[in-house]
Design a protein around this motif. Structure first.
Motif, PDB file in Angstrom:
ATOM      1  N   ALA A  24     105.326  72.155   8.007  1.00  0.00           N
ATOM      2  CA  ALA A  24     105.650  72.800   6.739  1.00  0.00           C
ATOM      3  C   ALA A  24     104.425  72.803   5.820  1.00  0.00           C
ATOM      4  O   ALA A  24     104.184  73.763   5.096  1.00  0.00           O
ATOM      5  N   THR A  25     103.639  71.744   5.886  1.00  0.00           N
ATOM      6  CA  THR A  25     102.424  71.664   5.066  1.00  0.00           C
ATOM      7  C   THR A  25     101.428  72.743   5.477  1.00  0.00           C
ATOM      8  O   THR A  25     100.864  73.435   4.628  1.00  0.00           O
ATOM      9  N   ALA A  26     101.218  72.893   6.772  1.00  0.00           N
ATOM     10  CA  ALA A  26     100.293  73.924   7.255  1.00  0.00           C
ATOM     11  C   ALA A  26     100.774  75.304   6.834  1.00  0.00           C
ATOM     12  O   ALA A  26      99.979  76.145   6.398  1.00  0.00           O
ATOM     13  N   ARG A  27     102.051  75.515   6.953  1.00  0.00           N
ATOM     14  CA  ARG A  27     102.606  76.822   6.574  1.00  0.00           C
ATOM     15  C   ARG A  27     102.427  77.079   5.076  1.00  0.00           C
ATOM     16  O   ARG A  27     101.978  78.143   4.673  1.00  0.00           O
ATOM     17  N   ASP A  32      95.553  76.890   9.642  1.00  0.00           N
ATOM     18  CA  ASP A  32      95.689  77.242  11.055  1.00  0.00           C
ATOM     19  C   ASP A  32      95.999  75.970  11.840  1.00  0.00           C
ATOM     20  O   ASP A  32      95.181  75.057  11.893  1.00  0.00           O
ATOM     21  N   ASN A  33      97.159  75.906  12.438  1.00  0.00           N
ATOM     22  CA  ASN A  33      97.539  74.737  13.219  1.00  0.00           C
ATOM     23  C   ASN A  33      97.951  75.137  14.635  1.00  0.00           C
ATOM     24  O   ASN A  33      98.843  74.540  15.238  1.00  0.00           O
ATOM     25  N   GLN A  65     106.918  66.064  14.465  1.00  0.00           N
ATOM     26  CA  GLN A  65     105.537  66.532  14.405  1.00  0.00           C
ATOM     27  C   GLN A  65     104.809  66.159  15.678  1.00  0.00           C
ATOM     28  O   GLN A  65     105.041  65.106  16.257  1.00  0.00           O
ATOM     29  N   GLY A  66     103.913  67.042  16.093  1.00  0.00           N
ATOM     30  CA  GLY A  66     103.077  66.796  17.257  1.00  0.00           C
ATOM     31  C   GLY A  66     101.628  67.063  16.904  1.00  0.00           C
ATOM     32  O   GLY A  66     101.022  66.326  16.130  1.00  0.00           O
ATOM     33  N   TYR A  67     101.093  68.156  17.429  1.00  0.00           N
ATOM     34  CA  TYR A  67      99.684  68.495  17.216  1.00  0.00           C
ATOM     35  C   TYR A  67      99.360  68.752  15.745  1.00  0.00           C
ATOM     36  O   TYR A  67     100.164  69.319  15.006  1.00  0.00           O
ATOM     37  N   ARG A  68      98.159  68.314  15.347  1.00  0.00           N
ATOM     38  CA  ARG A  68      97.610  68.621  14.023  1.00  0.00           C
ATOM     39  C   ARG A  68      96.165  69.063  14.182  1.00  0.00           C
ATOM     40  O   ARG A  68      95.374  68.374  14.827  1.00  0.00           O
ATOM     41  N   ALA A  75      94.315  67.401   5.263  1.00  0.00           N
ATOM     42  CA  ALA A  75      95.189  67.779   4.146  1.00  0.00           C
ATOM     43  C   ALA A  75      96.305  66.769   3.914  1.00  0.00           C
ATOM     44  O   ALA A  75      96.727  66.564   2.769  1.00  0.00           O
ATOM     45  N   ILE A  76      96.786  66.125   4.974  1.00  0.00           N
ATOM     46  CA  ILE A  76      97.878  65.164   4.809  1.00  0.00           C
ATOM     47  C   ILE A  76      97.388  63.717   4.782  1.00  0.00           C
ATOM     48  O   ILE A  76      98.187  62.789   4.719  1.00  0.00           O
ATOM     49  N   GLY A  77      96.075  63.529   4.849  1.00  0.00           N
ATOM     50  CA  GLY A  77      95.514  62.178   4.785  1.00  0.00           C
ATOM     51  C   GLY A  77      95.621  61.411   6.084  1.00  0.00           C
ATOM     52  O   GLY A  77      95.670  60.178   6.075  1.00  0.00           O
ATOM     53  N   GLY A  78      95.632  62.119   7.209  1.00  0.00           N
ATOM     54  CA  GLY A  78      95.703  61.469   8.518  1.00  0.00           C
ATOM     55  C   GLY A  78      94.403  60.769   8.873  1.00  0.00           C
ATOM     56  O   GLY A  78      93.350  61.034   8.293  1.00  0.00           O
ATOM     57  N   GLY A  79      94.478  59.864   9.824  1.00  0.00           N
ATOM     58  CA  GLY A  79      93.297  59.116  10.271  1.00  0.00           C
ATOM     59  C   GLY A  79      92.260  60.030  10.910  1.00  0.00           C
ATOM     60  O   GLY A  79      92.600  61.025  11.548  1.00  0.00           O
TER      61      GLY A  79
END
Length: 158
Positions: A24-27, A32-33, A65-68, A75-79
């Motif tokens: 939803a964040t990418a959308r 591009d995800n 959720q799977g691939y990012r 954008a989401i603060g992932g590692g």
């Protein structure tokens, strides 16, 4: 030839590339995800792992959720070394099974799981060599961080 997998490409069970990559964040941010073709084999490995986990836990896994992509991960603060960016991690819930119970079942298994993390609303599972398993913490909503040791630090199982 496209550098990205078709959205309707099957990965495992009823999961398609679209499901594995949906965010939803990418959308909302128009990021591009799409899953690169080069990561398709990784996604199939994690899909096989999810299928094995479902059998072991005795419940279907609801994929959240799977691939990012690297852009979405930032954008989401992932590692910075997130397994999600390699197509090797999933977040979700086992239907009707508590996260802590599912985490303990999976940690006691011989499945190729390198990470198990209990987040506030989902369980994170990453595919990888058992020798590299990590310790994680369970985050409790509106409460303290409670350490939950799934994998002993020295690698020896009790």
């Amino acid at each position: 030839m496209s550098k990205f997998c078709a959205h309707d490409c099957p990965l495992w069970g009823s999961i398609r590339v679209f499901d594995f990559c949906y965010s939803a964040t990418a959308r909302a941010r128009r990021l591009d995800n799409r899953l690169p073709v080069a990561l398709l084999s990784n996604s199939l490995k994690v899909g096989h792992l999810v299928t094995q986990c479902e059998k072991l836990v005795g419940a279907p896994f609801n994929l959240l959720q799977g691939y990012r992509s690297a852009e979405l991960n930032r954008a989401i603060g992932g590692g910075v070394k997130s397994y999600h960016m390699q197509g090797l991690a999933v977040d979700g819930l086992f239907v009707g099974v508590g996260m802590l119970e599912a985490g303990r079942i999976l940690a006691a298994s011989d499945l190729p799981i390198v990470e198990i993390e209990l987040k506030q609303t989902m369980l994170h599972i990453a595919y990888g060599p058992r020798e590299a398993r990590k310790l994680f913490r369970q985050y409790v909503s509106r409460g303290p961080v409670v350490p939950v040791e799934f994998f002993p630090v020295d690698g020896v199982r009790g």
